[in-house]
Enzyme design. Structure first.
Site, PDB file in Angstrom:
ATOM      1  N   GLY A 279     -14.785 -10.515   3.932  1.00  0.00           N
ATOM      2  CA  GLY A 279     -16.062  -9.487   4.298  1.00  0.00           C
ATOM      3  C   GLY A 279     -15.691  -8.544   5.336  1.00  0.00           C
TER       4      GLY A 279
ATOM      5  CE  LYS B 118     -20.017 -12.903 -15.847  1.00  0.00           C
ATOM      6  NZ  LYS B 118     -18.529 -12.464 -15.664  1.00  0.00           N
TER       7      LYS B 118
ATOM      8  NE  ARG C 222     -17.729 -15.840  -9.571  1.00  0.00           N
ATOM      9  CZ  ARG C 222     -17.090 -16.936 -10.179  1.00  0.00           C
ATOM     10  NH1 ARG C 222     -17.026 -16.965 -11.633  1.00  0.00           N
ATOM     11  NH2 ARG C 222     -16.514 -17.960  -9.750  1.00  0.00           N
TER      12      ARG C 222
ATOM     13  CG  HIS D 115      -9.939  -1.495  -7.716  1.00  0.00           C
ATOM     14  ND1 HIS D 115      -9.783  -2.756  -7.983  1.00  0.00           N
ATOM     15  CD2 HIS D 115      -8.539  -0.893  -7.859  1.00  0.00           C
ATOM     16  CE1 HIS D 115      -8.518  -3.048  -8.312  1.00  0.00           C
ATOM     17  NE2 HIS D 115      -7.904  -2.030  -8.243  1.00  0.00           N
TER      18      HIS D 115
HETATM   19  C1  GAR Z   1     -11.292  -5.157  -0.632  1.00  0.00           C
HETATM   20  O1  GAR Z   1     -10.060  -4.554  -0.276  1.00  0.00           O
HETATM   21  C2  GAR Z   1     -11.468  -4.730  -1.939  1.00  0.00           C
HETATM   22  O2  GAR Z   1     -11.127  -3.340  -2.281  1.00  0.00           O
HETATM   23  C3  GAR Z   1     -10.929  -5.737  -2.958  1.00  0.00           C
HETATM   24  O3  GAR Z   1     -11.006  -6.912  -2.000  1.00  0.00           O
HETATM   25  C4  GAR Z   1     -11.082  -6.801  -0.867  1.00  0.00           C
HETATM   26  C5  GAR Z   1     -12.026  -7.428  -0.165  1.00  0.00           C
HETATM   27  O4  GAR Z   1     -11.922  -7.193   1.270  1.00  0.00           O
HETATM   28  N1  GAR Z   1     -11.636  -5.676  -4.112  1.00  0.00           N
HETATM   29  C6  GAR Z   1     -10.817  -5.847  -5.264  1.00  0.00           C
HETATM   30  O5  GAR Z   1      -9.974  -5.979  -5.550  1.00  0.00           O
HETATM   31  C7  GAR Z   1     -11.949  -5.712  -6.698  1.00  0.00           C
HETATM   32  N2  GAR Z   1     -11.015  -5.562  -7.789  1.00  0.00           N
HETATM   33  P1  GAR Z   1     -13.083  -7.799   2.205  1.00  0.00           P
HETATM   34  O6  GAR Z   1     -13.557  -8.899   1.916  1.00  0.00           O
HETATM   35  O7  GAR Z   1     -12.150  -7.710   3.725  1.00  0.00           O
HETATM   36  O8  GAR Z   1     -14.048  -6.683   2.131  1.00  0.00           O
END
Ligand code: GAR
Length: 192
Positions: free
Chosen positions: A14, A67, A93, A111
């Site tokens: 988060g 889902k 997801r 991403h």
């Molecule tokens: C982030 O780095 C986001 O870009 C990635 O998950 C992480 C969540 O971090 N998302 C993906 O890989 C989506 N394909 P956080 O929980 O600390 O915000």
């Protein structure tokens, strides 16, 4: 004009949720996070949301027959709260049609790579292993594919000699925490 209402979706730590909350508090983002949706009942993001008193919708996908069923429940909660934007922030997801159809064009994702390079899981690890010299962050609209929607914003991170994967991860997250609130603010101003 009333503030844009955001629902943040997260499955993990988060830190992006936190960055968005901070931007709403320091005036950089003219919006209100009115809901956090989380599919992991033990995720760390939930502790952060409780501190901030963000209303929660936490669910365990295993408790639903399909889902479609849990997405229908999410749509109900989102409509009750009159959500303007769905902000995916580490929500691991794919979004199905039940949720996509009523909110198409209003769901965005962050991403940790320069898409279309390195979609899917562990994008930072994929980039590091591939030995690329530049990676970065992409913010895009969500469609039914895996990290395939129209790109809204990107920022590059240079991978310097001697950098570890952990260093790259941290550099990418620093960029995310700035780019995501800024991009959301621009979308709100454009009223798209
Ligand atoms: C982030 O780095 C986001 O870009 C990635 O998950 C992480 C969540 O971090 N998302 C993906 O890989 C989506 N394909 P956080 O929980 O600390 O915000």
């Amino acid at each position: 004009m009333s503030k844009a209402k955001l629902a943040v979706f997260a499955s993990g730590t988060g830190s992006n949720y936190d960055a968005i909350i901070e931007a709403t508090q320091n005036g950089k983002l003219d919006a209100e996070v009115v809901l956090l949706v989380c599919d992991k009942p033990n995720a760390k993001v939930l502790d952060k949301a409780r501190v901030n008193q963000t209303p929660l919708f936490v669910f365990d996908p295993k408790q639903y027959a399909s889902k479609e069923m849990f997405e229908a429940k999410i749509v109900e909660v989102l409509q009750e709260k009159e959500i303007d934007w769905i902000i995916l922030a580490g929500y691991m997801r794919l979004i199905g049609n039940t949720l996509l159809a009523p909110f198409e064009g209003k769901i965005i994702n962050i991403h940790p790579s320069l898409l279309p390079a390195f979609p899917g899981l562990d994008a930072v690890g994929q980039a590091f292993t591939a030995g690329v010299k530049v990676s970065g962050v992409t913010i895009h609209y969500v469609d039914s594919g895996m990290d395939t929607g129209k790109i809204i914003a990107q920022d590059a991170v240079h991978i310097k000699e001697g950098m570890t994967q952990e260093d790259l991860q941290q550099a990418i997250q620093r960029v995310e925490h700035k780019l995501y609130p800024e991009t959301i603010q621009q979308l709100i101003l454009k009223g798209e």
